[in-house]
Write a protein that holds these residues in place. Structure first.
Motif, short mmCIF file in Angstrom:
data_model
loop_
_atom_site.label_atom_id
_atom_site.label_comp_id
_atom_site.label_asym_id
_atom_site.label_seq_id
_atom_site.Cartn_x
_atom_site.Cartn_y
_atom_site.Cartn_z
N ARG A 25 0.83 -1.19 0.00
CA ARG A 25 0.00 0.00 0.00
C ARG A 25 0.87 1.24 0.00
NH1 ARG A 25 -1.65 2.43 4.96
NH2 ARG A 25 -0.23 1.82 6.63
N VAL A 26 0.24 2.34 -0.39
CA VAL A 26 0.93 3.63 -0.39
C VAL A 26 0.53 4.36 0.89
CG1 VAL A 26 1.19 5.83 -1.59
CG2 VAL A 26 0.92 3.72 -2.91
N ILE A 27 1.53 4.82 1.65
CA ILE A 27 1.25 5.50 2.91
C ILE A 27 1.06 7.00 2.69
CG2 ILE A 27 2.18 6.07 5.19
CD1 ILE A 27 3.77 3.32 4.85
N SER A 28 1.98 7.61 1.96
CA SER A 28 1.82 9.03 1.69
C SER A 28 2.54 9.43 0.41
CB SER A 28 2.33 9.87 2.86
OG SER A 28 3.73 9.73 2.96
N VAL A 29 2.07 10.52 -0.14
CA VAL A 29 2.64 11.05 -1.37
C VAL A 29 2.93 12.52 -1.13
CG1 VAL A 29 2.16 11.58 -3.79
CG2 VAL A 29 1.34 9.44 -2.81
N ARG A 30 4.13 12.95 -1.55
CA ARG A 30 4.51 14.35 -1.37
C ARG A 30 4.67 15.01 -2.73
NH1 ARG A 30 6.46 16.02 3.37
NH2 ARG A 30 6.95 18.24 3.39
N LEU A 31 4.03 16.14 -2.88
CA LEU A 31 4.11 16.88 -4.14
C LEU A 31 4.76 18.22 -3.93
CD1 LEU A 31 0.49 16.49 -5.61
CD2 LEU A 31 2.46 15.03 -6.02
N ARG A 32 5.40 18.73 -4.98
CA ARG A 32 5.90 20.10 -4.97
C ARG A 32 5.19 20.81 -6.12
NH1 ARG A 32 11.74 20.01 -4.71
NH2 ARG A 32 11.58 19.34 -6.84
N GLU A 97 9.28 43.25 -18.19
CA GLU A 97 9.83 42.26 -19.13
C GLU A 97 10.64 41.24 -18.37
OE1 GLU A 97 11.57 43.25 -22.94
OE2 GLU A 97 10.70 45.25 -22.65
N THR A 98 9.94 40.20 -17.92
CA THR A 98 10.61 39.18 -17.13
C THR A 98 10.30 37.81 -17.72
OG1 THR A 98 8.70 38.97 -15.66
CG2 THR A 98 10.39 40.56 -15.02
N SER A 99 11.13 36.88 -17.39
CA SER A 99 10.95 35.53 -17.87
C SER A 99 10.85 34.59 -16.68
CB SER A 99 12.13 35.20 -18.78
OG SER A 99 12.29 33.81 -18.88
N LEU A 100 9.79 33.80 -16.64
CA LEU A 100 9.55 32.91 -15.51
C LEU A 100 10.55 31.75 -15.52
CD1 LEU A 100 7.35 32.66 -13.22
CD2 LEU A 100 6.30 30.94 -14.69
N LEU A 101 11.28 31.59 -14.42
CA LEU A 101 12.27 30.51 -14.32
C LEU A 101 11.65 29.26 -13.71
CD1 LEU A 101 15.29 32.53 -12.89
CD2 LEU A 101 14.99 31.79 -15.24
N SER A 102 10.84 29.46 -12.69
CA SER A 102 10.16 28.32 -12.06
C SER A 102 8.88 28.80 -11.42
CB SER A 102 11.06 27.66 -11.01
OG SER A 102 11.30 28.56 -9.96
N GLY A 103 8.00 27.86 -11.13
CA GLY A 103 6.71 28.23 -10.54
C GLY A 103 5.55 27.53 -11.20
N ARG A 104 5.85 26.81 -12.29
CA ARG A 104 4.79 26.06 -12.96
C ARG A 104 4.97 24.56 -12.78
NH1 ARG A 104 1.62 29.24 -15.98
NH2 ARG A 104 2.53 31.07 -16.95
N GLU A 105 5.84 24.17 -11.87
CA GLU A 105 6.12 22.74 -11.73
C GLU A 105 5.05 22.03 -10.93
OE1 GLU A 105 7.51 25.43 -10.16
OE2 GLU A 105 9.45 24.70 -9.54
N LEU A 106 4.88 20.77 -11.24
CA LEU A 106 4.07 19.88 -10.40
C LEU A 106 4.84 18.58 -10.37
CD1 LEU A 106 0.25 19.39 -10.38
CD2 LEU A 106 1.82 17.52 -9.98
N ASP A 107 5.61 18.40 -9.30
CA ASP A 107 6.48 17.23 -9.21
C ASP A 107 6.09 16.33 -8.06
OD1 ASP A 107 8.10 18.28 -11.25
OD2 ASP A 107 9.24 19.46 -9.81
N ILE A 108 6.23 15.05 -8.28
CA ILE A 108 6.09 14.10 -7.17
C ILE A 108 7.48 13.99 -6.57
CG2 ILE A 108 5.52 11.74 -6.53
CD1 ILE A 108 3.77 11.61 -9.05
N VAL A 109 7.66 14.47 -5.34
CA VAL A 109 8.99 14.44 -4.74
C VAL A 109 9.21 13.23 -3.85
CG1 VAL A 109 9.53 16.88 -4.94
CG2 VAL A 109 8.28 16.10 -2.96
N GLY A 110 8.13 12.56 -3.44
CA GLY A 110 8.32 11.38 -2.61
C GLY A 110 7.07 10.53 -2.52
N ILE A 111 7.28 9.22 -2.51
CA ILE A 111 6.17 8.29 -2.32
C ILE A 111 6.58 7.32 -1.22
CG2 ILE A 111 4.70 6.55 -3.41
CD1 ILE A 111 5.45 7.69 -6.13
N ASP A 112 5.81 7.30 -0.15
CA ASP A 112 6.07 6.39 0.96
C ASP A 112 5.22 5.14 0.78
OD1 ASP A 112 7.98 6.96 2.72
OD2 ASP A 112 6.71 8.03 4.17
N ILE A 113 5.88 3.99 0.73
CA ILE A 113 5.13 2.75 0.52
C ILE A 113 5.41 1.73 1.60
CG2 ILE A 113 4.87 2.95 -1.98
CD1 ILE A 113 7.33 1.03 -2.16
#
Ligand SMILES: [Zn+2]
Length: 125
Positions: A25-32, A97-113
């Motif tokens: 089973r999966v215990i927890s999932v961490r997202l960024r 006049e700026t360029s976005l470097l980060s802020g649109r990410e959706l990452d799975i950073v950890g899965i506890d099983i």
């Protein structure tokens, strides 16, 4: 709903990697998640609770989310700065006049099983 689509992809990935790892089973999932994705925290958790029930692996899994502040690069003066969703101008020179470097990410950073690796359970009689 934007969040349901996002979470559906997350749950698919989590289930696939948990299966691959031989998890019980999966215990927890961490997202960024970057603030620029405009994800609503409440809607995200609601979507998670709906989708996790679809698979016995994720049925009781907890969702943890780290929100990250967006960063941009000013194209006028080269300044790199953190900001929120609404203030995108360079704080140094005021340029828009700026360029976005980060802020649109959706990452799975950890899965506890939980894996069935308790030696006592595996010993044949
Ligand atoms: Zn600037």
């Amino acid at each position: 709903m934007h969040e349901l689509g996002l979470m559906s992809g997350v749950v698919d990935t989590v289930v696939a990697s948990a299966r691959h790892a031989g998890a019980d089973r999966v215990i927890s999932v961490r997202l960024r998640i970057g603030d620029m994705t405009e994800v609503m925290d409440e809607a995200l958790h609601f979507a998670w609770e709906v989708l996790r029930d679809e698979d016995p692996l994720t049925k009781d899994a907890e969702l943890e989310v780290d929100y990250v502040r967006p960063r941009s690069l000013c194209l006028a003066c080269g300044n790199e700065f953190e900001h929120d969703r609404f203030h995108l101008r360079c704080p140094d020179c005021g340029s828009a006049e700026t360029s976005l470097l980060s802020g649109r990410e959706l990452d799975i950073v950890g899965i506890d099983i939980e894996t069935p690796d308790d030696p006592e359970d595996d010993t044949p009689r």
